[in-house]
Design a protein around this motif. Structure first.
Motif, PDB file in Angstrom:
ATOM      1  N   LEU A  50       0.820  -1.209   0.000  1.00  0.00           N
ATOM      2  CA  LEU A  50       0.000   0.000   0.000  1.00  0.00           C
ATOM      3  C   LEU A  50       0.855   1.261   0.000  1.00  0.00           C
ATOM      4  CD1 LEU A  50      -2.897  -0.943   2.431  1.00  0.00           C
ATOM      5  CD2 LEU A  50      -3.052  -0.574  -0.018  1.00  0.00           C
ATOM      6  N   VAL A  51       1.931   1.254   0.755  1.00  0.00           N
ATOM      7  CA  VAL A  51       2.832   2.409   0.789  1.00  0.00           C
ATOM      8  C   VAL A  51       3.447   2.636  -0.595  1.00  0.00           C
ATOM      9  CG1 VAL A  51       5.029   3.242   1.715  1.00  0.00           C
ATOM     10  CG2 VAL A  51       3.305   2.324   3.259  1.00  0.00           C
ATOM     11  N   VAL A  52       3.859   1.545  -1.241  1.00  0.00           N
ATOM     12  CA  VAL A  52       4.448   1.668  -2.582  1.00  0.00           C
ATOM     13  C   VAL A  52       3.412   2.225  -3.564  1.00  0.00           C
ATOM     14  CG1 VAL A  52       5.345   0.328  -4.537  1.00  0.00           C
ATOM     15  CG2 VAL A  52       6.205  -0.090  -2.237  1.00  0.00           C
ATOM     16  N   VAL A  53       2.182   1.709  -3.494  1.00  0.00           N
ATOM     17  CA  VAL A  53       1.126   2.193  -4.392  1.00  0.00           C
ATOM     18  C   VAL A  53       0.832   3.669  -4.127  1.00  0.00           C
ATOM     19  CG1 VAL A  53      -1.332   1.977  -4.933  1.00  0.00           C
ATOM     20  CG2 VAL A  53       0.082  -0.062  -4.785  1.00  0.00           C
ATOM     21  N   LEU A  54       0.766   4.065  -2.859  1.00  0.00           N
ATOM     22  CA  LEU A  54       0.511   5.467  -2.531  1.00  0.00           C
ATOM     23  C   LEU A  54       1.638   6.375  -3.008  1.00  0.00           C
ATOM     24  CD1 LEU A  54      -1.077   5.184   1.022  1.00  0.00           C
ATOM     25  CD2 LEU A  54      -2.207   5.824  -1.102  1.00  0.00           C
ATOM     26  N   ILE A  55       2.879   5.917  -2.880  1.00  0.00           N
ATOM     27  CA  ILE A  55       4.012   6.713  -3.372  1.00  0.00           C
ATOM     28  C   ILE A  55       3.930   6.863  -4.883  1.00  0.00           C
ATOM     29  CG2 ILE A  55       6.517   6.680  -3.702  1.00  0.00           C
ATOM     30  CD1 ILE A  55       6.731   5.554  -0.851  1.00  0.00           C
ATOM     31  N   MET A  56       3.570   5.773  -5.575  1.00  0.00           N
ATOM     32  CA  MET A  56       3.434   5.846  -7.031  1.00  0.00           C
ATOM     33  C   MET A  56       2.319   6.803  -7.422  1.00  0.00           C
ATOM     34  SD  MET A  56       4.116   1.826  -8.021  1.00  0.00           S
ATOM     35  CE  MET A  56       3.294   1.961  -9.567  1.00  0.00           C
ATOM     36  N   LEU A  57       1.207   6.765  -6.700  1.00  0.00           N
ATOM     37  CA  LEU A  57       0.115   7.703  -6.976  1.00  0.00           C
ATOM     38  C   LEU A  57       0.541   9.142  -6.713  1.00  0.00           C
ATOM     39  CD1 LEU A  57      -3.007   5.831  -5.570  1.00  0.00           C
ATOM     40  CD2 LEU A  57      -2.506   6.360  -7.955  1.00  0.00           C
ATOM     41  N   LEU A  58       1.295   9.354  -5.656  1.00  0.00           N
ATOM     42  CA  LEU A  58       1.787  10.691  -5.345  1.00  0.00           C
ATOM     43  C   LEU A  58       2.699  11.208  -6.454  1.00  0.00           C
ATOM     44  CD1 LEU A  58       1.910  12.946  -3.206  1.00  0.00           C
ATOM     45  CD2 LEU A  58       3.892  11.789  -2.259  1.00  0.00           C
ATOM     46  N   VAL A  59       3.579  10.356  -6.943  1.00  0.00           N
ATOM     47  CA  VAL A  59       4.472  10.749  -8.045  1.00  0.00           C
ATOM     48  C   VAL A  59       3.652  11.053  -9.297  1.00  0.00           C
ATOM     49  CG1 VAL A  59       6.255   9.865  -9.609  1.00  0.00           C
ATOM     50  CG2 VAL A  59       6.485   9.549  -7.152  1.00  0.00           C
ATOM     51  N   LEU A  60       2.644  10.233  -9.559  1.00  0.00           N
ATOM     52  CA  LEU A  60       1.792  10.452 -10.732  1.00  0.00           C
ATOM     53  C   LEU A  60       1.045  11.777 -10.634  1.00  0.00           C
ATOM     54  CD1 LEU A  60       0.595   9.206 -13.358  1.00  0.00           C
ATOM     55  CD2 LEU A  60      -1.239   8.320 -11.910  1.00  0.00           C
ATOM     56  N   VAL A  61       0.485  12.069  -9.475  1.00  0.00           N
ATOM     57  CA  VAL A  61      -0.236  13.326  -9.280  1.00  0.00           C
ATOM     58  C   VAL A  61       0.724  14.515  -9.410  1.00  0.00           C
ATOM     59  CG1 VAL A  61      -1.469  14.715  -7.573  1.00  0.00           C
ATOM     60  CG2 VAL A  61      -2.122  12.341  -7.939  1.00  0.00           C
TER      61      VAL A  61
ATOM     62  N   MET B 285       1.402  15.055 -13.027  1.00  0.00           N
ATOM     63  CA  MET B 285       0.248  15.662 -13.677  1.00  0.00           C
ATOM     64  C   MET B 285       0.174  17.156 -13.368  1.00  0.00           C
ATOM     65  SD  MET B 285      -2.582  12.647 -13.104  1.00  0.00           S
ATOM     66  CE  MET B 285      -3.960  13.645 -13.579  1.00  0.00           C
ATOM     67  N   ILE B 286       0.473  17.528 -12.132  1.00  0.00           N
ATOM     68  CA  ILE B 286       0.449  18.944 -11.754  1.00  0.00           C
ATOM     69  C   ILE B 286       1.514  19.714 -12.532  1.00  0.00           C
ATOM     70  CG2 ILE B 286       0.966  20.543  -9.859  1.00  0.00           C
ATOM     71  CD1 ILE B 286      -0.468  18.563  -7.996  1.00  0.00           C
ATOM     72  N   VAL B 287       2.703  19.142 -12.651  1.00  0.00           N
ATOM     73  CA  VAL B 287       3.783  19.801 -13.400  1.00  0.00           C
ATOM     74  C   VAL B 287       3.382  19.967 -14.865  1.00  0.00           C
ATOM     75  CG1 VAL B 287       6.150  19.473 -14.247  1.00  0.00           C
ATOM     76  CG2 VAL B 287       5.623  19.092 -11.834  1.00  0.00           C
TER      77      VAL B 287
END
Length: 123
Positions: A44-55, A58-60
């Motif tokens: 779950l931590v890995v998935v959340l980190i990947m989602l954070l990087v993706l977001v 996207m913001i950039v």
């Protein structure tokens, strides 16, 4: 009484061994359960980190697009200003040409009438 005490102590050792074996099984199951929960939490931590990087990515990208749109908007504003200036100049030239053209027509008509008037009285 002594033999009864010895029998109880022997049975106690046997019960302690059985309890120790049961405790080891329970302890092993608890350890497996902890490792399983730790693996799930790690995933779950890995998935959340990947989602954070993706977001964040996207913001950039959205910020870059907004900057590009602002540049395009500024260019369009300048192009519209130039277009309005040229249209204003063109309309000004057309109106002055129309006035000049009307003036020319009136001048020609007056010249013709004057010529006709002079010719009529000379004859």
């Amino acid at each position: 009484a002594v033999s009864l005490d010895q029998a109880l102590q022997g049975d106690m050792k046997f019960n302690l061994m059985r309890l120790n074996e049961a405790f080891m099984d329970v302890s092993s199951d608890i350890d497996k359960d902890r490792h399983h929960k730790l693996a799930i939490l790690s995933g779950l931590v890995v998935v959340l980190i990947m989602l954070l990087v993706l977001v964040a990515k996207m913001i950039v990208n959205k910020r870059k697009e907004v900057k590009k749109l602002r540049v395009v908007e500024e260019r369009l504003a300048r192009a519209n200003l130039a277009k309005e200036t040229y249209i204003t100049e063109f309309m000004g030239l057309c109106s002055s040409h129309t006035v000049y053209s009307n003036f020319k027509k009136v001048h020609i008509k007056l010249t013709i009438k004057l010529f006709y008037f002079e010719y009529k009285f000379k004859v």
